[in-house]
Structures are given as structure tokens and as C-alpha cells.
Design a protein around this motif. Structure first.
Motif, PDB file in Angstrom:
ATOM      1  N   LEU A  47       0.808  -1.225   0.000  1.00 35.54           N
ATOM      2  CA  LEU A  47       0.000   0.000   0.000  1.00 35.54           C
ATOM      3  C   LEU A  47       0.841   1.274   0.000  1.00 35.54           C
ATOM      4  N   PRO A  48       1.922   1.366   0.782  1.00 34.76           N
ATOM      5  CA  PRO A  48       2.752   2.585   0.686  1.00 34.76           C
ATOM      6  C   PRO A  48       3.309   2.816  -0.709  1.00 34.76           C
ATOM      7  N   ALA A  49       3.735   1.730  -1.381  1.00 39.56           N
ATOM      8  CA  ALA A  49       4.271   1.887  -2.740  1.00 39.56           C
ATOM      9  C   ALA A  49       3.184   2.349  -3.701  1.00 39.56           C
ATOM     10  N   TYR A  50       1.991   1.745  -3.622  1.00 39.32           N
ATOM     11  CA  TYR A  50       0.889   2.163  -4.487  1.00 39.32           C
ATOM     12  C   TYR A  50       0.533   3.623  -4.251  1.00 39.32           C
ATOM     13  N   THR A  51       0.437   4.010  -2.976  1.00 37.94           N
ATOM     14  CA  THR A  51       0.055   5.385  -2.653  1.00 37.94           C
ATOM     15  C   THR A  51       1.127   6.380  -3.086  1.00 37.94           C
ATOM     16  N   GLY A  52       2.375   6.081  -2.749  1.00 36.94           N
ATOM     17  CA  GLY A  52       3.458   6.998  -3.097  1.00 36.94           C
ATOM     18  C   GLY A  52       3.647   7.150  -4.588  1.00 36.94           C
ATOM     19  N   THR A 221      -4.359   0.815  -9.928  1.00 38.99           N
ATOM     20  CA  THR A 221      -4.991  -0.030 -10.937  1.00 38.99           C
ATOM     21  C   THR A 221      -4.193  -1.301 -11.166  1.00 38.99           C
ATOM     22  N   ALA A 222      -2.873  -1.175 -11.313  1.00 39.42           N
ATOM     23  CA  ALA A 222      -2.038  -2.365 -11.478  1.00 39.42           C
ATOM     24  C   ALA A 222      -2.129  -3.263 -10.248  1.00 39.42           C
ATOM     25  N   GLY A 223      -2.219  -2.657  -9.065  1.00 40.20           N
ATOM     26  CA  GLY A 223      -2.338  -3.450  -7.848  1.00 40.20           C
ATOM     27  C   GLY A 223      -3.645  -4.208  -7.755  1.00 40.20           C
ATOM     28  N   ILE A 224      -4.723  -3.620  -8.251  1.00 43.09           N
ATOM     29  CA  ILE A 224      -6.025  -4.305  -8.245  1.00 43.09           C
ATOM     30  C   ILE A 224      -5.958  -5.574  -9.082  1.00 43.09           C
ATOM     31  N   ALA A 236      -8.569  -8.141  -0.975  1.00 42.41           N
ATOM     32  CA  ALA A 236      -7.560  -7.107  -1.232  1.00 42.41           C
ATOM     33  C   ALA A 236      -7.909  -6.296  -2.470  1.00 42.41           C
ATOM     34  N   ALA A 237      -8.387  -6.965  -3.513  1.00 47.21           N
ATOM     35  CA  ALA A 237      -8.773  -6.253  -4.728  1.00 47.21           C
ATOM     36  C   ALA A 237      -9.919  -5.283  -4.457  1.00 47.21           C
ATOM     37  N   ALA A 238     -10.903  -5.704  -3.666  1.00 46.20           N
ATOM     38  CA  ALA A 238     -12.029  -4.830  -3.347  1.00 46.20           C
ATOM     39  C   ALA A 238     -11.580  -3.624  -2.529  1.00 46.20           C
ATOM     40  N   GLN A 239     -10.671  -3.835  -1.568  1.00 50.23           N
ATOM     41  CA  GLN A 239     -10.200  -2.728  -0.761  1.00 50.23           C
ATOM     42  C   GLN A 239      -9.394  -1.728  -1.591  1.00 50.23           C
ATOM     43  N   LEU A 240      -8.536  -2.231  -2.467  1.00 48.10           N
ATOM     44  CA  LEU A 240      -7.783  -1.336  -3.342  1.00 48.10           C
ATOM     45  C   LEU A 240      -8.710  -0.598  -4.300  1.00 48.10           C
ATOM     46  N   ALA A 241      -9.711  -1.299  -4.822  1.00 51.01           N
ATOM     47  CA  ALA A 241     -10.662  -0.657  -5.729  1.00 51.01           C
ATOM     48  C   ALA A 241     -11.437   0.448  -5.021  1.00 51.01           C
ATOM     49  N   THR A 242     -11.774   0.230  -3.747  1.00 48.88           N
ATOM     50  CA  THR A 242     -12.479   1.263  -2.996  1.00 48.88           C
ATOM     51  C   THR A 242     -11.607   2.496  -2.803  1.00 48.88           C
ATOM     52  N   MET A 243     -10.324   2.276  -2.492  1.00 43.18           N
ATOM     53  CA  MET A 243      -9.416   3.416  -2.333  1.00 43.18           C
ATOM     54  C   MET A 243      -9.273   4.188  -3.645  1.00 43.18           C
ATOM     55  N   LEU A 244      -9.147   3.460  -4.758  1.00 44.09           N
ATOM     56  CA  LEU A 244      -9.049   4.125  -6.055  1.00 44.09           C
ATOM     57  C   LEU A 244     -10.323   4.900  -6.369  1.00 44.09           C
ATOM     58  N   LEU A 245     -11.468   4.315  -6.061  1.00 41.10           N
ATOM     59  CA  LEU A 245     -12.740   4.994  -6.321  1.00 41.10           C
ATOM     60  C   LEU A 245     -12.860   6.256  -5.477  1.00 41.10           C
ATOM     61  N   ALA A 246     -12.347   6.222  -4.241  1.00 39.70           N
ATOM     62  CA  ALA A 246     -12.385   7.409  -3.388  1.00 39.70           C
ATOM     63  C   ALA A 246     -11.529   8.534  -3.986  1.00 39.70           C
ATOM     64  N   VAL A 379     -12.213  -0.881 -11.367  1.00 35.09           N
ATOM     65  CA  VAL A 379     -13.247  -0.883 -10.328  1.00 35.09           C
ATOM     66  C   VAL A 379     -14.500  -1.578 -10.844  1.00 35.09           C
ATOM     67  N   ILE A 380     -14.848  -1.343 -12.106  1.00 33.38           N
ATOM     68  CA  ILE A 380     -16.028  -1.994 -12.679  1.00 33.38           C
ATOM     69  C   ILE A 380     -15.841  -3.508 -12.698  1.00 33.38           C
ATOM     70  N   VAL A 381     -14.649  -3.961 -13.051  1.00 31.28           N
ATOM     71  CA  VAL A 381     -14.382  -5.406 -13.079  1.00 31.28           C
ATOM     72  C   VAL A 381     -14.583  -6.018 -11.703  1.00 31.28           C
ATOM     73  N   VAL A 382     -13.979  -5.418 -10.688  1.00 32.50           N
ATOM     74  CA  VAL A 382     -14.121  -5.954  -9.325  1.00 32.50           C
ATOM     75  C   VAL A 382     -15.573  -5.889  -8.877  1.00 32.50           C
ATOM     76  N   GLY A 383     -16.248  -4.776  -9.183  1.00 31.49           N
ATOM     77  CA  GLY A 383     -17.634  -4.631  -8.761  1.00 31.49           C
ATOM     78  C   GLY A 383     -18.577  -5.617  -9.424  1.00 31.49           C
ATOM     79  N   LEU A 384     -18.278  -6.053 -10.645  1.00 33.64           N
ATOM     80  CA  LEU A 384     -19.123  -7.042 -11.311  1.00 33.64           C
ATOM     81  C   LEU A 384     -18.795  -8.472 -10.904  1.00 33.64           C
ATOM     82  N   LEU A 385     -17.532  -8.740 -10.624  1.00 30.50           N
ATOM     83  CA  LEU A 385     -17.139 -10.114 -10.298  1.00 30.50           C
ATOM     84  C   LEU A 385     -17.340 -10.463  -8.826  1.00 30.50           C
ATOM     85  N   LEU A 386     -17.375  -9.470  -7.959  1.00 29.37           N
ATOM     86  CA  LEU A 386     -17.613  -9.773  -6.542  1.00 29.37           C
ATOM     87  C   LEU A 386     -18.959 -10.468  -6.313  1.00 29.37           C
TER      88      LEU A 386
END
Length: 535
Positions: A47-52, A221-224, A236-246, A379-386
Motif C-alpha cells: 500500500l505505501p508503494a501504491y500510494t506513493g 490499478t495495477a495493484g487491483i 484485497a482487490a475490493a479494498q484497493l478498488a475502494t481506495m481508487l474509487l475514493a 473498479v467496474i471489473v471488481v464490482g461485477l465479479l464480486l
């Protein structure tokens, strides 16, 4: 149709189009000890690497597109120099270039084994690497800057063209020198437009998967995709997707605020100035400087990438997989055509509903649909596959997963979630030019309901509807993240094939599908430039 049934259909439509966001919210409702452990592990590792990296990338791209977009818009709006009329439309050409195509082109030409470094080593006897590796964060910043600056250029040019010349002429008559006129008149007038364009460019940057994956840049996106496809960790994918959506929601809010300030600035600007004010004529070095300011972005964002991709095609024309290329094109056109048709029909239905029944339910459905374009494909991919995973956990024999991933239903659904907003905006702009008095006159003559839409609205909406279908068609042709995961078996599209060939270091073969996407993307750019010239 009864009003209650009509409202129920609208609500159902809105739920289908916002399902990815609702699914992500549902994932957080299931937050437990396992989810907390995954989140802690991500906070300690990736997460620090993705955020930074995402923060550095966004700040750098924001600075780059602001400087390039504002500089080019100021040059063609405030000044007159040789070639200015051609630059006005040519500066839009990078809009036709998907960012991942630009990345493939530069990598093929500038890499260690590319033609440029090979020629330098052979001509000058140099050993080792001549240029630094382009597949890194600075390389991604370069690609995004010269691919996305037209967002800032287009909005800033519109803001400056309205009243900048008149206000700068008034400042000149008051004795202000050129530098002060630009600093205290032009820049403040265009600041809201620049902010809105930067926000749009950053939304595209955060939603990108092709450049980040190919250059090895650790973005959200790459992390998702890595969490879902490599680690097989849906939480983990859902949590990363939520952060990206925010993050995207924050940028969308900033863009809306900037758009409101743009209207305010335009109204303020309309009170001053003279209609006879003309751009300042440049001569000598200043004219050459303005020419370079406009020429360099076009070269870096369109001309050079196209030339880099044409080179391997010319040398290996007979070895290209033409049979497979036809199949890839057919798959792309079929998916894009179906999605464009459905998205346009949905947009027409919602715009008609808003016209005839402008209640709070209708307005809410239209606003929710309009947000779809800001939702990244990942985010759409994760939201449809969940939901598919949830259903299969309860009913292992369920065929829902098959219908979503093995047929065109899932991918077309994802396209509608993201691109119905594009069609809706075009259709609504068409309806805005149809006076309400025509509806009243038609009702007095006995045309109501669908007859009113068919006889009165449709003849006046044909051009807007065609533009909506074209925009969705082109966007679907270039879309990569959702297509990469949700496409049916044996249904590779041009975008997916270009990405896969480039990932396998077969950049020469990737040039053909990539160039095809560029040619398709040129169509709306040409129409946009014609519209601007007509205005």
C-alpha cells in the motif's frame, strides 16, 4: 406506460448501472478479522508503494498537462503567428492516441535494442546503453503528459477565446505590459478551466492499466489486477478498488467545482472588453517560440508515436498476421457496435424521461448514470465479479459466472456502466437545443407520448444521437482494463491483442492493431475540430 411502472424501470436501470459501486460497498459490510488482516498486510507491504507512486505520478502529470495545455491554449488564442490556424486543430490529435499505444511506440524505438540506440552504437562505436530506461515513472509521466494535455488545452482555449483578447486589449490600453497582461488577466481567467482539465487528465491517469502494467509502475490499478488475478485475493482487490474509487470521487468533485467557477468566470468576463479586439501579432523570435510551443506537443504526442509504429509495418508488411487481424477487428467492431447501440438507446430513453417527467427520481437516475464514466475499468471489473463470487459461494452449481465471464453479457454490461454517460451527455446536449414550445405545439396537434418523440424529437436529435453512438463506439474500441478480464473466450479485441503482443516484446506485431485504434480514434477528433472551427 403507467407512471409507477415507468419509475420502477428507471430505478432498476440505475441499480444495474451503479452495481459495481454497490458491490464494493457490500464488500466492506462484510469486513471481518480476515479482511482486517489483509488490510494490515497491505499497509505494511504494497500500500505505501501504491500510494506513493500514484501520488508522484499524479502530481507530475498534473504539472505537465497544466503547463503544456495552458501554454498551447494561450499561444493559439492570444497570439497570431504563422501556422496558428493549423495548430488550433492539430493540437487535438493526441486525443486519438490511447496512452498505452504511445507507451508501446516509444519503448519500441528508444529501448536498448531499438533502432535509435542500435544506430548510435554502430555509428559512434558506443558500448552499453545510450539513453536511460523509459519503462519507469518518469517515462509514464512523459506518456501521460503528451497524451492527456488536450483536456487542459481544449477547456483553457474555450475559456480564453470567450473574452481573453478583449480583456487583454483593455489592459493594454491601461498601460499594462505583455507579461503583466498574461499574468494578471489571461491566467486568472483560465485557471478554473485548467483545474477542470487537470482533474479529467488525472482521472484518466488513475484509471489507466496499460501504461502502468507495461512500464512496471506500481499504481492502484495495477495493484487491483495483481491482487485479483495473481494473488487470487478478492478482499484485497475490493479494498484497493475502494481506495481508487475514493480518489476518483475526489477528483470528480474538484472538476465539478472548477466547472462551476468556469461559468462564473465567463459571466464576469462578458461585461468588459471590445468586440474588435484581436490576437497580438508576433514576429521574429517570438513567432518562432510560439510555433515551437505548439509543435513540440504534437510531435511528442502524435507524430513521433505514429512514425515509430509505422516503421516496423513497412519492414515486415508480408509477415503480418492479416487473418487474425481481421478476426480481432470483427470482435472489436461487434462489441463496440452492440455497446454503442444499447448505450445510445438507454441515453435516449433517460433523456426523454427527463424531458417529459423531470421529477427527483428521473433526475437521480440521470445523475447516477452520468457518474459512470468516472468509474475506472478496474473498479467496474471488481464490482461485477464480486457478486459472482458471493453467489457461487452460496450456490456452487450456479451458472452466473459463466454468463458474466464466458459470454458477451459481462463485458457489454461493463461498457454500459462506463460509457452510457458519454452517450447521455451528447443526447442531452441535443435536447437542450429543442425548444419546449415544440412539445406544446405538438400536443395541441394531437401528438403525445412516443408519437411526440418519433415525429418531433427524433428528426431534431439525429445528429446528436449519431455523435453519441460514435463516441461510445470509439471509447469501447480503445477500452483495455475491463475488456482484458471480462471478454468472452476466443474474442480478443484490438486493444487486448496490442497489449498482449507488447507485453511479450513483440512490438512490431503490436503496431498493426495499435495503429488501427489510432485511425478509429481520429474520427471523433476530426469532428470535434470541425465543430470548434464552426463556432
Amino acid at each position: 406506460m403507467p407512471a409507477r411502472l415507468f419509475q420502477s424501470l428507471l430505478i432498476l436501470l440505475a441499480l444495474l448501472l451503479v452495481l459495481p459501486v454497490l458491490a464494493l460497498a457490500g464488500a466492506w459490510l462484510q469486513f471481518d478479522h480476515t479482511s482486517a488482516q489483509v488490510l494490515r498486510e497491505m499497509a505494511d507491504t504494497v500500500l505505501p508503494a501504491y500510494t506513493g507512486t500514484s501520488l508522484i505520478l499524479c502530481l507530475s502529470v498534473a504539472a505537465g498537462v497544466a503547463v503544456v495545455g495552458m501554454g498551447t491554449a494561450s499561444a493559439v488564442t492570444l497570439f497570431d503567428f504563422p501556422g496558428r490556424r493549423h495548430f488550433e486543430w492539430a493540437l487535438l490529435l493526441p486525443l486519438a492516441m490511447p496512452a498505452y499505444v504511445v507507451a508501446y511506440a516509444y519503448t519500441d524505438f528508444l529501448q536498448f535494442s531499438g533502432p535509435l540506440q542500435t544506430w548510435i552504437r554502430e555509428a559512434f562505436g558506443v558500448r552499453g546503453r545510450v539513453f536511460p530506461e523509459i519503462r519507469n515513472t518518469p517515462g509514464a509521466v512523459w506518456v501521460f503528459t503528451f497524451s492527456l494535455y488536450p483536456y487542459v488545452y481544449l477547456l483553457a482555449r474555450t475559456a480564453l477565446a470567450e473574452r481573453a483578447s478583449q480583456l487583454m486589449e483593455a489592459a493594454r490600453l491601461l498601460g499594462a505590459p505583455m507579461g503583466r497582461r498574461i499574468r494578471e488577466v489571461a491566467l486568472p481567467l483560465a485557471r478554473p478551466a485548467v483545474a477542470a482539465g487537470v482533474a479529467l487528465a488525472l482521472m484518466e491517469t488513475l484509471a489507466d492499466f496499460g501504461v502502468a502494467s507495461y512500464f512496471g509502475v506500481q499504481t492502484f490499478t495495477a495493484g487491483i489486477y495483481k491482487a485479483w488475478l495473481v494473488m487470487d485475493n478478492r478482499v484485497a482487490a475490493a479494498q484497493l478498488a475502494t481506495m481508487l474509487l475514493a480518489l476518483v470521487a475526489l477528483l470528480l468533485w474538484l472538476e465539478h467545482r472548477a466547472q462551476q467557477r468556469m461559468r462564473f468566470a465567463a459571466l464576469r468576463g462578458q461585461r468588459a472588453g471590445s468586440a474588435e479586439a484581436q490576437p497580438v501579432r508576433l514576429h521574429g523570435r517570438r513567432a518562432w517560440l510560439a510555433w515551437l510551443v505548439c509543435a513540440v506537443p504534437i510531435l511528442a504526442g502524435f507524430v513521433l508515436p505514429v512514425a515509430f509504429m509505422v516503421r516496423p509495418l513497412v519492414g515486415g508488411w508480408d509477415e503480418l498476421p492479416w487473418t487474425m487481424f481481421v478476426q480481432w477487428s470483427v470482435n472489436s467492431v461487434r462489441l463496440a457496435g452492440l455497446s454503442a447501440l444499447l448505450a445510445t438507446l438507454l441515453a435516449l430513453a433517460m433523456a426523454y424521461a427527463l424531458r417529459m417527467r423531470p421529477g427527483w427520481i428521473t433526475r437521480g437516475v440521470v445523475q447516477l448514470t452520468g457518474l459512470g464514466y468516472a468509474v475506472p475499468g478496474a473498479v467496474i471489473v471488481v464490482g461485477l465479479l464480486l457478486p459472482v463470487g458471493w453467489v457461487q459461494a452460496v450456490q456452487p452449481d450456479s451458472s452466473l459466472g459463466y454468463w458474466i465471464t464466458a459470454t458477451a453479457i459481462g463485458i457489454v454490461w461493463a461498457y454500459l456502466v462506463r460509457f452510457t454517460a458519454v452517450a447521455l451527455q451528447s443526447v442531452q446536449s441535443g435536447y437542450a437545443r429543442v425548444p419546449v414550445s415544440l412539445d406544446d405545439s405538438a400536443r395541441m396537434l394531437g401528438s403525445t407520448g412516443l408519437a411526440l418523440a418519433r415525429r418531433v424529437h427524433w428528426p431534431l436529435l439525429r445528429r446528436s444521437t449519431a455523435a453519441a453512438a460514435l463516441l461510445v463506439f470509439v471509447d469501447v474500441m480503445k477500452e483495455l482494463p475491463a475488456t482484458l478480464v471480462l471478454r468472452p473466450f476466443n474474442s480478443d479485441t484490438l486493444a487486448v491483442v496490442a497489449y498482449q503482443l507488447a507485453r511479450d516484446e513483440r512490438l512490431g506485431e503490436a503496431a498493426l492493431p495499435a495503429l488501427t485504434l489510432v485511425v478509429v480514434g481520429l474520427v471523433p477528433v476530426i469532428l470535434l475540430s470541425r465543430t470548434l472551427r464552426q463556432r
